[in-house]
Design an enzyme around this catalytic site. Sequence first.
Site, PDB file in Angstrom:
ATOM      1  CB  SER A   1      -0.884   0.019   1.248  1.00 50.96           C
ATOM      2  OG  SER A   1      -1.546   1.276   1.357  1.00 50.96           O
TER       3      SER A   1
ATOM      4  CE1 TYR B   1      -4.113  -2.120   5.079  1.00 53.58           C
ATOM      5  CE2 TYR B   1      -3.379   0.124   4.695  1.00 53.58           C
ATOM      6  CZ  TYR B   1      -3.842  -1.081   4.211  1.00 53.58           C
ATOM      7  OH  TYR B   1      -4.028  -1.246   2.857  1.00 53.58           O
TER       8      TYR B   1
HETATM    9  P1  NAP Z   1     -11.567  -5.567   0.509  1.00 47.13           P
HETATM   10  O1  NAP Z   1     -12.473  -5.053  -0.554  1.00 47.13           O
HETATM   11  O2  NAP Z   1     -11.820  -5.242   1.929  1.00 47.13           O
HETATM   12  O3  NAP Z   1     -11.437  -7.163   0.332  1.00 47.13           O
HETATM   13  C1  NAP Z   1     -10.639  -7.887   1.209  1.00 47.13           C
HETATM   14  C2  NAP Z   1     -10.568  -9.317   0.754  1.00 47.13           C
HETATM   15  O4  NAP Z   1      -9.651 -10.017   1.608  1.00 47.13           O
HETATM   16  C3  NAP Z   1     -11.889 -10.048   0.857  1.00 47.13           C
HETATM   17  O5  NAP Z   1     -11.960 -10.975  -0.195  1.00 47.13           O
HETATM   18  C4  NAP Z   1     -11.771 -10.776   2.196  1.00 47.13           C
HETATM   19  O6  NAP Z   1     -12.529 -11.981   2.258  1.00 47.13           O
HETATM   20  C5  NAP Z   1     -10.309 -11.108   2.200  1.00 47.13           C
HETATM   21  N1  NAP Z   1      -9.743 -11.340   3.529  1.00 47.13           N
HETATM   22  C6  NAP Z   1      -9.652 -10.479   4.563  1.00 47.13           C
HETATM   23  N2  NAP Z   1      -9.045 -11.066   5.606  1.00 47.13           N
HETATM   24  C7  NAP Z   1      -8.747 -12.330   5.210  1.00 47.13           C
HETATM   25  C8  NAP Z   1      -8.136 -13.435   5.838  1.00 47.13           C
HETATM   26  N3  NAP Z   1      -7.686 -13.369   7.093  1.00 47.13           N
HETATM   27  N4  NAP Z   1      -8.010 -14.579   5.143  1.00 47.13           N
HETATM   28  C9  NAP Z   1      -8.459 -14.671   3.862  1.00 47.13           C
HETATM   29  N5  NAP Z   1      -9.046 -13.656   3.220  1.00 47.13           N
HETATM   30  C10 NAP Z   1      -9.196 -12.504   3.888  1.00 47.13           C
HETATM   31  O7  NAP Z   1     -10.059  -5.088   0.260  1.00 47.13           O
HETATM   32  P2  NAP Z   1      -9.345  -4.363  -0.982  1.00 47.13           P
HETATM   33  O8  NAP Z   1      -9.530  -2.910  -0.826  1.00 47.13           O
HETATM   34  O9  NAP Z   1      -9.670  -5.028  -2.262  1.00 47.13           O
HETATM   35  O10 NAP Z   1      -7.820  -4.662  -0.587  1.00 47.13           O
HETATM   36  C11 NAP Z   1      -7.079  -5.725  -1.142  1.00 47.13           C
HETATM   37  C12 NAP Z   1      -5.622  -5.460  -0.783  1.00 47.13           C
HETATM   38  O11 NAP Z   1      -5.241  -4.180  -1.295  1.00 47.13           O
HETATM   39  C13 NAP Z   1      -5.364  -5.411   0.715  1.00 47.13           C
HETATM   40  O12 NAP Z   1      -4.119  -6.026   1.008  1.00 47.13           O
HETATM   41  C14 NAP Z   1      -5.277  -3.928   1.001  1.00 47.13           C
HETATM   42  O13 NAP Z   1      -4.483  -3.653   2.126  1.00 47.13           O
HETATM   43  C15 NAP Z   1      -4.655  -3.426  -0.271  1.00 47.13           C
HETATM   44  N6  NAP Z   1      -4.879  -2.004  -0.523  1.00 47.13           N
HETATM   45  C16 NAP Z   1      -6.138  -1.508  -0.672  1.00 47.13           C
HETATM   46  C17 NAP Z   1      -6.297  -0.142  -0.913  1.00 47.13           C
HETATM   47  C18 NAP Z   1      -7.656   0.485  -1.088  1.00 47.13           C
HETATM   48  O14 NAP Z   1      -7.722   1.723  -1.129  1.00 47.13           O
HETATM   49  N7  NAP Z   1      -8.723  -0.274  -1.177  1.00 47.13           N
HETATM   50  C19 NAP Z   1      -5.177   0.693  -0.973  1.00 47.13           C
HETATM   51  C20 NAP Z   1      -3.917   0.142  -0.818  1.00 47.13           C
HETATM   52  C21 NAP Z   1      -3.775  -1.204  -0.594  1.00 47.13           C
HETATM   53  P3  NAP Z   1     -14.027 -11.993   2.888  1.00 47.13           P
HETATM   54  O15 NAP Z   1     -14.840 -11.065   2.009  1.00 47.13           O
HETATM   55  O16 NAP Z   1     -14.460 -13.405   2.807  1.00 47.13           O
HETATM   56  O17 NAP Z   1     -13.882 -11.464   4.282  1.00 47.13           O
END
Ligand code: NAP
Length: 249
Positions: free
Chosen positions: A144, A158
Amino acid sequence: MKNRITLITGASRGIGRATALLLAQQGHTLCINYRSQQAQADEVVALIRRNGGNALAVAADIAEEQQVVAMFQRIDRDLGPLTGLVNNAGILQQQASIEQLDAQRIATVFATNVSGSFICAREAVKRMALRHGGQGGAIVNVSSAASRLGAPHEYIDYAASKGAIDTLTTGLSLEVAAQGIRVNAVRPGLIYTDMHADGGEPGRVDRVKAHLPMKRGGQPEEVAQAIAWLLSDAASYVTGSFIDMAGGK
Ligand code: NAP
């Protein structure tokens, strides 16, 4: 690489889902990992199959080592030899400053974001490394922009967990470079997903976007493009690298 078999952790929604749909179009056979949202994971699999692709949904909490090991065994059995891993699953907690953080919260964030990514990487390397009879492969860690910016007054726990992912990327890339495995990372900024609601502010991207040089948030599909490129043979000489995708910040 002909038969590409790729695990995406946290692929039931958000960036993981967008990456799954893109990689399926590119011919990857996919393991769609999720923690609890089975209906959403099943929908991703159904969408991929409807378009002629091959995917399997597997529930596993990546914070639980035994569940990760069982998931990789399931991939061995039902899909075949793994060639790619996207360490995407990640969590954050309610926005807070240091005074509100406690050891339990920090441990929870690190168990998924750091330990989960390490254990998935370990299981992938055991299967892909030439020294274990594997055919090589690629790992992409989803870090991130927070690892560079620190997320003050929101979630420095985080941000620090993503700092650890950056170090994992560097260290592991060096450890397995001669084993046919490339390890890279993407560092997204503000992306429109449900994650911000988990931090207590569903509209966070729209609140902050005016401060970004590009004046807009990013879409999960834009992040997926970079992940897919890093996994692909087009990036065959790229390892230990980071792609910043934060609208210029
Ligand atoms: P999201 O929409 O909240 O989705 C999270 C996903 O991870 C869901 O499929 C969830 O499964 C799964 N998950 C969470 N905890 C888990 C665990 N312990 N074991 C297995 N699966 C788990 O997140 P996102 O925004 O797409 O983020 C994806 C990645 O990008 C993350 O690493 C996040 O830190 C990174 N990121 C996101 C952003 C942003 O702005 N969104 C920015 C920078 C980095 P369930 O639905 O079954 O719970």
